[in-house]
Design a protein around this motif. Structure first.
Motif, PDB file in Angstrom:
ATOM      1  N   CYS A  28       0.789  -1.085  -0.095  1.00 16.35           N
ATOM      2  CA  CYS A  28      -0.046   0.015  -0.029  1.00 16.35           C
ATOM      3  C   CYS A  28       0.792   1.272   0.127  1.00 16.35           C
ATOM      4  N   LYS A  30      -0.274   4.402  -1.157  1.00 17.41           N
ATOM      5  CA  LYS A  30      -0.981   5.602  -1.253  1.00 17.41           C
ATOM      6  C   LYS A  30      -1.719   6.060   0.018  1.00 17.41           C
ATOM      7  N   ASP A  34      -9.398   7.187  -0.918  1.00 18.45           N
ATOM      8  CA  ASP A  34     -10.218   6.542  -2.048  1.00 18.45           C
ATOM      9  C   ASP A  34      -8.976   5.253  -2.321  1.00 18.45           C
ATOM     10  N   MET A  35      -7.609   5.739  -2.188  1.00 18.48           N
ATOM     11  CA  MET A  35      -6.523   4.625  -2.502  1.00 18.48           C
ATOM     12  C   MET A  35      -6.315   3.736  -1.654  1.00 18.48           C
ATOM     13  N   ASN A  80      -7.939  13.993 -10.311  1.00 19.53           N
ATOM     14  CA  ASN A  80      -8.638  12.869 -10.190  1.00 19.53           C
ATOM     15  C   ASN A  80      -9.834  13.101 -11.421  1.00 19.53           C
ATOM     16  N   ILE A 171      -0.297  -1.166  -4.753  1.00 14.64           N
ATOM     17  CA  ILE A 171      -1.220  -0.207  -5.200  1.00 14.64           C
ATOM     18  C   ILE A 171      -0.825   1.043  -4.662  1.00 14.64           C
TER      19      ILE A 171
END
Lengths: 171, 104
Positions: A28, A30, A34-35, A80, A171
């Motif tokens: 991970c 981010k 949302d991420m 975004n 991610i």
């Protein structure tokens, strides 16, 4: 005349022999609200299927397990394009706070937990949380600054070693 | 829908083996279903099954692990102990319900 039903019983493959030895490693990186969710949802799903799961929090992803920030991740429209709103709007004062509260509400409405509670559920399901050594050092953070369920602050090579043979998601 | 015979009980199941007819389920069948996947039912298991059945009757869908834990008062950790490896699917199977469709 009697007949004997010899066809095999139809039973889902859930028995003790179903364990596959499958392992999943999720990195991970981010710190946006949302991420944060893709990694948490996939970890939770994997654990529910009996897959050994390790999460490694690095760079901005460290915010997800840092006590001071984990319950205060934000969502912004800026950069975004998937919000399909004019980008200029995202830069107005208060827009990030508004977008964050809207996303939090949408997530809660689906009965999906917030980030700290989600991590708790992942750990209760047998998941392992690891913090990145370099990211912790950059932010001057120690284990005491991180969520109590984090098992350790480890180097990238330690994580690669721990997740030998695992499938990996970045991610 | 295929019909399968489990220890003398004829039940309607889907392609994977999950029961499709709610009315065919009873406490005795739960024991038979549990045995198919290597489980021996205790009162702790049965309390969870009761919640799942009641919840399904109200909502028309099988509770996910998170909901099963919140609703039955059994912690997620204990659900993994009672129904190891794949708790949500195992609970649903033994309770005679479809497998849960929710992600979380």
């Amino acid at each position: 005349m009697t007949t004997t039903d010899t066809s095999p019983a139809v039973v889902p493959q859930l028995g003790p022999d179903a364990a596959s030895g499958r392992k999943l490693a999720i990195i991970c990186s981010k710190g946006n609200l949302d991420m944060a969710y893709p990694g948490l949802i996939l970890a939770n799903a994997a654990l529910g299927e009996g897959v050994e799961t390790h999460l490694f929090f690095t760079f901005w992803g460290l915010d997800m397990i840092t006590k001071a920030t984990m319950d205060d991740l934000k969502f912004t429209m800026l950069g975004n394009t998937a919000t399909h709103m004019p980008q200029g709007l995202g830069g107005l004062p208060g827009m990030t706070a508004l977008a964050t509260s809207k996303l939090k509400k949408a997530i809660a409405d689906l009965d999906v937990p917030d980030v700290p509670e989600f991590l708790e559920q992942i750990v209760a399901s047998g998941g392992h949380l690891w913090a990145c050594r370099l990211s912790a050092d950059m932010n001057h953070l120690g284990l005491a600054d991180l969520d109590d369920d984090v098992e350790g602050i480890i180097s990238a090579s330690d994580f690669i070693e721990k997740t030998d043979g695992a499938q990996l998601l970045f991610i | 829908m295929p019909v399968t015979t489990l220890e003398g009980h004829e039940v309607h199941v889907d392609a994977e083996g999950f029961l499709t007819d709610l009315s065919e389920w009873d406490d005795e069948l739960a024991t038979v279903l549990a045995a198919q996947i290597g489980l021996t039912l205790t009162d702790e298991h049965r309390a969870v099954l009761t919640f799942l059945r009641d919840d399904f009757a109200q909502r028309g869908e099988t509770a996910t692990l998170r909901r099963a834990s919140a609703g039955s008062g059994v912690s997620v950790k204990d659900l993994f102990r009672l129904f190891p490896q794949k708790p949500a699917k195992k609970m649903a199977y033994v309770a005679g319900l479809p497998k849960p469709v929710g992600c979380v």
